[in-house]
Design a protein around this motif. Structure first.
Motif, PDB file in Angstrom:
ATOM      1  N   HIS A  11     -10.558   4.304   7.414  1.00  0.00           N
ATOM      2  CA  HIS A  11      -9.442   5.054   7.995  1.00  0.00           C
ATOM      3  C   HIS A  11      -9.853   6.169   8.946  1.00  0.00           C
ATOM      4  CE1 HIS A  11      -6.837   2.735   5.488  1.00  0.00           C
ATOM      5  NE2 HIS A  11      -5.772   3.485   5.705  1.00  0.00           N
ATOM      6  N   GLU A  13      -4.646  -3.750   4.677  1.00  0.00           N
ATOM      7  CA  GLU A  13      -4.767  -2.863   3.516  1.00  0.00           C
ATOM      8  C   GLU A  13      -5.098  -3.673   2.251  1.00  0.00           C
ATOM      9  OE1 GLU A  13      -4.833   0.313   3.963  1.00  0.00           O
ATOM     10  OE2 GLU A  13      -3.358   0.954   5.461  1.00  0.00           O
ATOM     11  N   ASP A  56       0.826  -1.212   0.000  1.00  0.00           N
ATOM     12  CA  ASP A  56       0.000   0.000   0.000  1.00  0.00           C
ATOM     13  C   ASP A  56       0.858   1.259   0.000  1.00  0.00           C
ATOM     14  OD1 ASP A  56      -1.584   2.199   0.627  1.00  0.00           O
ATOM     15  OD2 ASP A  56      -2.582   1.289   2.314  1.00  0.00           O
ATOM     16  N   VAL A  84      -6.430  -0.139  11.030  1.00  0.00           N
ATOM     17  CA  VAL A  84      -7.231  -0.215   9.800  1.00  0.00           C
ATOM     18  C   VAL A  84      -8.157  -1.436   9.844  1.00  0.00           C
ATOM     19  CG1 VAL A  84      -7.103  -0.632   7.292  1.00  0.00           C
ATOM     20  CG2 VAL A  84      -5.657   1.117   8.359  1.00  0.00           C
ATOM     21  N   HIS A 138      -0.680   1.037  12.475  1.00  0.00           N
ATOM     22  CA  HIS A 138      -1.623   1.524  11.456  1.00  0.00           C
ATOM     23  C   HIS A 138      -2.443   0.363  10.863  1.00  0.00           C
ATOM     24  CE1 HIS A 138      -3.249   4.094   8.328  1.00  0.00           C
ATOM     25  NE2 HIS A 138      -2.908   3.182   7.444  1.00  0.00           N
TER      26      HIS A 138
END
Ligand SMILES: NC(=O)c1ccc[n+]([C@@H]2O[C@H](COP(=O)([O-])OP(=O)(O)OC[C@H]3O[C@@H](n4cnc5c(N)ncnc54)[C@H](O)[C@@H]3O)[C@@H](O)[C@H]2O)c1
Ligand SMILES: [Zn+2]
Length: 409
Positions: free
Chosen positions: A265, A200, A152, A285, A281
């Motif tokens: 997000h 992601e 990503d 997510v 992160h």
């Protein structure tokens, strides 16, 4: 009106390459990428390396030195490699950004020189921001070393650092010269980073590609068992979907408010803050996806069967779907420690109009502008129950869950 109308057209083109052993002197990829440009050779470069990568690959700095020496006709190592702390700390501490600018300055890099950034998404973001702002833009080659940065963040056009307690408050849109995904780096990741970046891939599959989602379901056990071939395929497909959206989606520099790649997000960024980045992160997510899919189900746009598939896949990939910070201080929703404040922050980030992506079915998403906080709160309760039980089977058939929301909206 007396006005001179300017039309500035700029086209960017950069390769996202896949290789193994990028700094093996016999591997000509990096050399050829730099030799490919028309500039006088050799080109100066400075390497910025994530400390976590340097620790896990103790010979990396020596390898970079040997690589540049072996290709001295093209590459001039203009300074020692700069090792910077990995993880979100890299984006939170202004001294790290300053240290990269200082190294670029000391090495006398110019706009025809290169910063080669080797690391996770956080180090790539800060190194990219430093490169983009020195001399208004030094060339950047990204060598992403985590699943998330390979599938990503590393393939995109954004960089940035955090400021005023807000993720990516400072940043630029600055396409790299090239991206080199070297699968060998992934072998040394902690399990949480190996798995975290898969969120992601799940995200982009949910938004763009139902067949990819089905492949993730099929390969979940292999991915959890750290099968490199399964991961290589996922990274490549996810990177392709992200890159294709950026180049063909019509809004590479995010001037509009529709952000398909930011699915889930708004809550994720908020949870990163609320957990003081204890949640990575990718993990945040996963929770954000679980929440927005659950909201889509509760408000009647996503079928129950699809909703269960999403939650079941996240659970199968050992990704989190709940964290205590998600369930705290929900009333009033603008409480300073409420996740729901993320909606207002996202609205501000977008520039006025709230636009949240919701799901119609797996592979089919749409923009929504009105979000019912009651529906989000109900979704959070549902996720808490599922996380406690470790299975979606704890939640009965559709109407039992959906009735109160549908009745109230
Ligand atoms: N620019 C964008 O478009 C974009 C998109 C998505 C995410 N991001 C950003 O990416 C960041 C998250 O990146 P991430 O998930 O890659 O995590 P990360 O950069 O925070 O790295 C996680 C940890 O892994 C270590 N590490 C990195 N590579 C390693 C390796 N090969 N072996 C062992 N350890 C290694 C790091 O030192 C760090 O401790 C967040 O700041 C997020 O905001 C940016
Ligand atoms: Zn993300």
């Amino acid at each position: 009106m007396d006005a001179i109308r300017q039309h500035v057209r700029v086209t960017f083109s950069f390769p996202v390459c896949f290789t193994t052993g990028v700094f093996d002197p016999g591997n000509r990829l990096l050399r050829d990428l730099i030799a490919d440009t028309d500039d006088p050779k050799p080109a100066s470069l400075v390497c910025v390396i994530d400390a976590g990568v340097a620790a896990a690959h103790p010979s990396l700095v020596a390898q970079v030195d040997a690589y540049c020496a072996a290709h001295a006709d093209v590459l001039h190592l203009a300074a020692d490699a700069l090792i910077v702390p990995g993880g979100e700390a890299a984006k939170n501490d202004p001294a790290i950004l300053a240290s990269i600018h200082e190294r670029i300055h000391a090495a006398a890099l110019c706009r025809h020189s290169y910063v080669v950034a080797v690391g996770g998404g956080a180090v790539l973001d800060v190194a990219g921001y430093a490169a983009a702002t020195a001399h208004r833009g030094i060339r950047l080659i990204r060598v992403p070393t985590t699943v998330l940065s390979q599938d990503d963040s590393g393939v995109g056009v954004k960089n940035g650092v955090n400021g005023f307690g807000t993720k990516n408050y400072f940043g630029t849109f600055a396409p790299p010269t090239a991206v080199i995904n070297d699968v060998a780096f992934l072998t040394t990741l902690e399990d949480r980073d190996w798995l975290g970046g898969l969120s992601e891939a799940v995200k982009v599959a949910l938004v763009k590609d139902a067949a990819f989602f089905a492949d993730l379901e099929r390969d979940a056990a292999r991915l959890v068992a750290r099968d490199p071939e399964a991961m290589r395929a996922v990274v490549r497909r996810s990177a392709l979907l992200h890159a294709t959206h950026i180049s063909n989606g019509g809004d590479p520099f995010e001037l509009g408010t529709s952000r398909p790649l930011d699915f889930g997000h708004w809550a994720a960024h908020r949870l990163e803050q609320l957990t003081h980045h204890a949640l990575r992160h990718g993990e945040a997510v996963a929770i954000g996806l679980a929440l927005d899919c659950t909201y889509s189900y509760l408000t009647g746009t996503l079928a129950e069967q699809d909703w269960r598939r999403v939650l079941d896949l996240l659970i199968a990939l050992r990704l989190p779907i709940y964290t205590p910070e998600l369930g705290r201080h929900l009333d009033p929703p603008d409480h300073p420690a409420s996740v729901l404040r993320g909606l207002a922050e996202f609205r501000e980030h977008l520039g006025g109009r709230l636009t949240i992506l919701l799901l119609r079915s797996i592979g089919d998403a749409f923009d929504a502008h009105d979000i019912e906080t009651e529906g989000m709160i109900r979704g959070i309760e549902v996720l808490q129950q599922i996380a406690a039980a470790g299975s979606t089977s704890v939640i009965g058939p559709r109407l039992q869950v959906a009735a109160s929301i549908r009745g109230s909206s």
